[in-house]
Design a protein around this motif. Structure first.
Motif, PDB file in Angstrom:
ATOM      1  N   UNK A 189       0.628  -1.237   0.013  1.00 30.88           N
ATOM      2  CA  UNK A 189       0.087   0.033  -0.014  1.00 30.88           C
ATOM      3  C   UNK A 189       0.851   1.146   0.128  1.00 30.88           C
ATOM      4  N   UNK A 190       0.172   2.461  -0.385  1.00 31.30           N
ATOM      5  CA  UNK A 190       0.942   3.634  -0.356  1.00 31.30           C
ATOM      6  C   UNK A 190       0.157   4.585  -1.139  1.00 31.30           C
ATOM      7  N   UNK A 191       0.733   5.736  -1.805  1.00 32.53           N
ATOM      8  CA  UNK A 191      -0.228   6.658  -2.414  1.00 32.53           C
ATOM      9  C   UNK A 191       0.150   6.575  -3.795  1.00 32.53           C
ATOM     10  N   UNK A 192      -0.827   7.378  -4.546  1.00 32.40           N
ATOM     11  CA  UNK A 192      -0.677   7.506  -6.088  1.00 32.40           C
ATOM     12  C   UNK A 192      -1.450   8.878  -6.438  1.00 32.40           C
ATOM     13  N   UNK A 193      -0.709   9.632  -7.213  1.00 28.58           N
ATOM     14  CA  UNK A 193      -1.600  10.706  -7.734  1.00 28.58           C
ATOM     15  C   UNK A 193      -1.619  10.548  -9.374  1.00 28.58           C
ATOM     16  N   UNK A 194      -1.350   9.488  -9.890  1.00 22.68           N
ATOM     17  CA  UNK A 194      -1.404   9.110 -11.217  1.00 22.68           C
ATOM     18  C   UNK A 194      -3.068   8.426 -11.423  1.00 22.68           C
ATOM     19  N   UNK A 195      -3.369   7.677 -10.316  1.00 20.94           N
ATOM     20  CA  UNK A 195      -4.634   6.797 -10.597  1.00 20.94           C
ATOM     21  C   UNK A 195      -5.420   7.508  -9.654  1.00 20.94           C
ATOM     22  N   UNK A 196      -6.739   6.962  -9.888  1.00 23.47           N
ATOM     23  CA  UNK A 196      -7.734   7.167  -8.992  1.00 23.47           C
ATOM     24  C   UNK A 196      -8.697   8.222  -9.278  1.00 23.47           C
ATOM     25  N   UNK A 197      -9.329   8.669  -8.182  1.00 19.76           N
ATOM     26  CA  UNK A 197     -10.348   9.969  -8.347  1.00 19.76           C
ATOM     27  C   UNK A 197      -9.969  11.147  -8.260  1.00 19.76           C
ATOM     28  N   UNK A 198      -8.676  11.464  -7.835  1.00 13.44           N
ATOM     29  CA  UNK A 198      -8.424  12.837  -8.139  1.00 13.44           C
ATOM     30  C   UNK A 198      -7.354  13.197  -6.789  1.00 13.44           C
ATOM     31  N   UNK A 199      -6.514  14.154  -6.917  1.00 12.95           N
ATOM     32  CA  UNK A 199      -5.696  14.459  -5.881  1.00 12.95           C
ATOM     33  C   UNK A 199      -4.696  13.283  -5.837  1.00 12.95           C
ATOM     34  N   UNK A 200      -4.400  12.955  -4.296  1.00  9.71           N
ATOM     35  CA  UNK A 200      -3.523  11.725  -4.027  1.00  9.71           C
ATOM     36  C   UNK A 200      -4.639  10.641  -3.765  1.00  9.71           C
ATOM     37  N   UNK A 201      -4.345   9.312  -3.868  1.00 10.01           N
ATOM     38  CA  UNK A 201      -5.454   8.299  -3.439  1.00 10.01           C
ATOM     39  C   UNK A 201      -4.635   7.358  -2.851  1.00 10.01           C
ATOM     40  N   UNK A 202      -5.356   6.448  -1.939  1.00  7.54           N
ATOM     41  CA  UNK A 202      -4.767   5.264  -1.342  1.00  7.54           C
ATOM     42  C   UNK A 202      -4.707   4.276  -2.634  1.00  7.54           C
ATOM     43  N   UNK A 203      -3.479   3.516  -2.335  1.00 12.14           N
ATOM     44  CA  UNK A 203      -3.281   2.676  -3.594  1.00 12.14           C
ATOM     45  C   UNK A 203      -2.800   1.325  -2.943  1.00 12.14           C
ATOM     46  N   UNK A 204      -3.295   0.213  -3.391  1.00 17.75           N
ATOM     47  CA  UNK A 204      -3.214  -1.179  -3.280  1.00 17.75           C
ATOM     48  C   UNK A 204      -2.845  -2.062  -4.436  1.00 17.75           C
ATOM     49  N   UNK A 205      -1.561  -2.615  -4.189  1.00 17.08           N
ATOM     50  CA  UNK A 205      -1.067  -3.673  -5.189  1.00 17.08           C
ATOM     51  C   UNK A 205      -0.916  -4.921  -5.005  1.00 17.08           C
ATOM     52  N   UNK A 206      -1.136  -5.799  -5.631  1.00 14.18           N
ATOM     53  CA  UNK A 206      -0.845  -7.234  -5.256  1.00 14.18           C
ATOM     54  C   UNK A 206      -0.033  -7.879  -6.164  1.00 14.18           C
ATOM     55  N   UNK A 207       1.108  -8.427  -5.956  1.00 15.57           N
ATOM     56  CA  UNK A 207       1.910  -9.077  -6.891  1.00 15.57           C
ATOM     57  C   UNK A 207       2.004 -10.611  -6.378  1.00 15.57           C
ATOM     58  N   UNK A 208       2.615 -11.324  -7.424  1.00 19.71           N
ATOM     59  CA  UNK A 208       3.132 -12.788  -7.242  1.00 19.71           C
ATOM     60  C   UNK A 208       4.137 -12.683  -6.642  1.00 19.71           C
ATOM     61  N   UNK A 209       4.933 -14.000  -6.377  1.00 21.16           N
ATOM     62  CA  UNK A 209       6.414 -14.148  -5.599  1.00 21.16           C
ATOM     63  C   UNK A 209       7.439 -13.761  -6.531  1.00 21.16           C
ATOM     64  N   UNK A 210       7.091 -13.334  -7.768  1.00 17.99           N
ATOM     65  CA  UNK A 210       8.141 -12.589  -8.418  1.00 17.99           C
ATOM     66  C   UNK A 210       8.157 -11.389  -8.769  1.00 17.99           C
ATOM     67  N   UNK A 211       7.131 -10.683  -7.997  1.00 16.98           N
ATOM     68  CA  UNK A 211       6.908  -9.181  -8.097  1.00 16.98           C
ATOM     69  C   UNK A 211       6.123  -8.839  -9.316  1.00 16.98           C
ATOM     70  N   UNK A 212       5.540  -9.520 -10.174  1.00 16.68           N
ATOM     71  CA  UNK A 212       4.467  -9.611 -11.204  1.00 16.68           C
ATOM     72  C   UNK A 212       3.114  -8.818 -10.667  1.00 16.68           C
TER      73      UNK A 212
END
Length: 216
Positions: free
Chosen positions: A60-83
């Motif tokens: 988790x972290x922050x994004x200002x590139x994606x989402x509803x506007x401004x900064x948004x909370x950002x959740x990413x799930x990756x596999x064991x190789x980081x994909x």
């Protein structure tokens, strides 16, 4: 990590599109096995990472590139190789972000952070922010805590009763504005059970919390 190595998140201005979330996996001696970046053309930062029960990782972290506007909370799930398997954003048109993530006993995730959007209509400036998702990152509920001043959460853990304990900071006024360490306990649906503040007349903040063997 389960193989004896380490997983690191943060941000990078050296790789990727701009300031991107940075993931590094090392072996047990700290030697890099792989690195990945995530984000868009604006600012992103990785704030917390955990290995998940399937051997992958959740960030988790922050994004200002994606989402509803401004900064948004950002959740990413990756596999064991980081994909990247999937990504989700949370928040509204104002500034929101996430500082902590934990996998929950149902296979989903609990996220703690800060939101200027969730209770904006109430006149709140920044609220302490909890988000619960399912195992695919789909939002089940979100809650904002605090008053009209500034609150934020930096760490969250599931408790033995199925609820959550989270810690951060809460702006208060005595004879002047200052921040106190802020501790909240919720039930499994994010309903507030109690909240406490700690500190003195200057700024105080909480960054981490763990449940102890006596239930405290």
């Amino acid at each position: 990590t389960s193989d004896g190595g380490y997983i690191i998140t943060g941000f990078t201005n050296s790789f990727g599109a701009s300031s991107d979330i940075y993931l590094i996996k090392t072996n047990s001696l700290g030697n890099k096995e792989w690195e990945k970046t995530f984000g868009g053309t604006n600012y992103e930062s990785g704030e917390s990472i955990q290995q998940t029960s399937d051997g992958g990782y959740v960030v988790v972290g922050y994004t200002s590139s994606l989402g509803a506007g401004g900064f948004d909370a950002y959740l990413i799930k990756v596999d064991s190789s980081g994909n990247k398997l999937w990504e989700k954003t949370f928040g509204g048109i104002y500034s929101d972000g996430s500082h902590s993530v934990k996998q929950t006993t149902d296979g989903g995730f609990i996220i703690a952070g800060v939101s200027a959007s969730i209770n904006h209509d109430l006149g709140n400036y920044y609220d302490a922010y909890l988000i619960k998702t399912d195992s695919l990152g789909n939002k089940l509920w979100e809650k904002g805590f605090g008053g009209v001043n500034t609150q934020g959460l930096y760490f969250v853990q599931q408790t033995i009763d199925g609820g959550y304990i989270a810690v951060g900071e809460n702006q208060v006024f005595s004879d002047h504005y200052h921040n106190d360490a802020y501790l909240i306990k919720t039930d499994s649906l994010g309903n507030l059970e109690w909240e406490k503040t700690f500190g003195g007349s200057s700024d105080d903040v909480g960054h981490s919390v763990q449940q102890t063997s006596d239930g405290g």
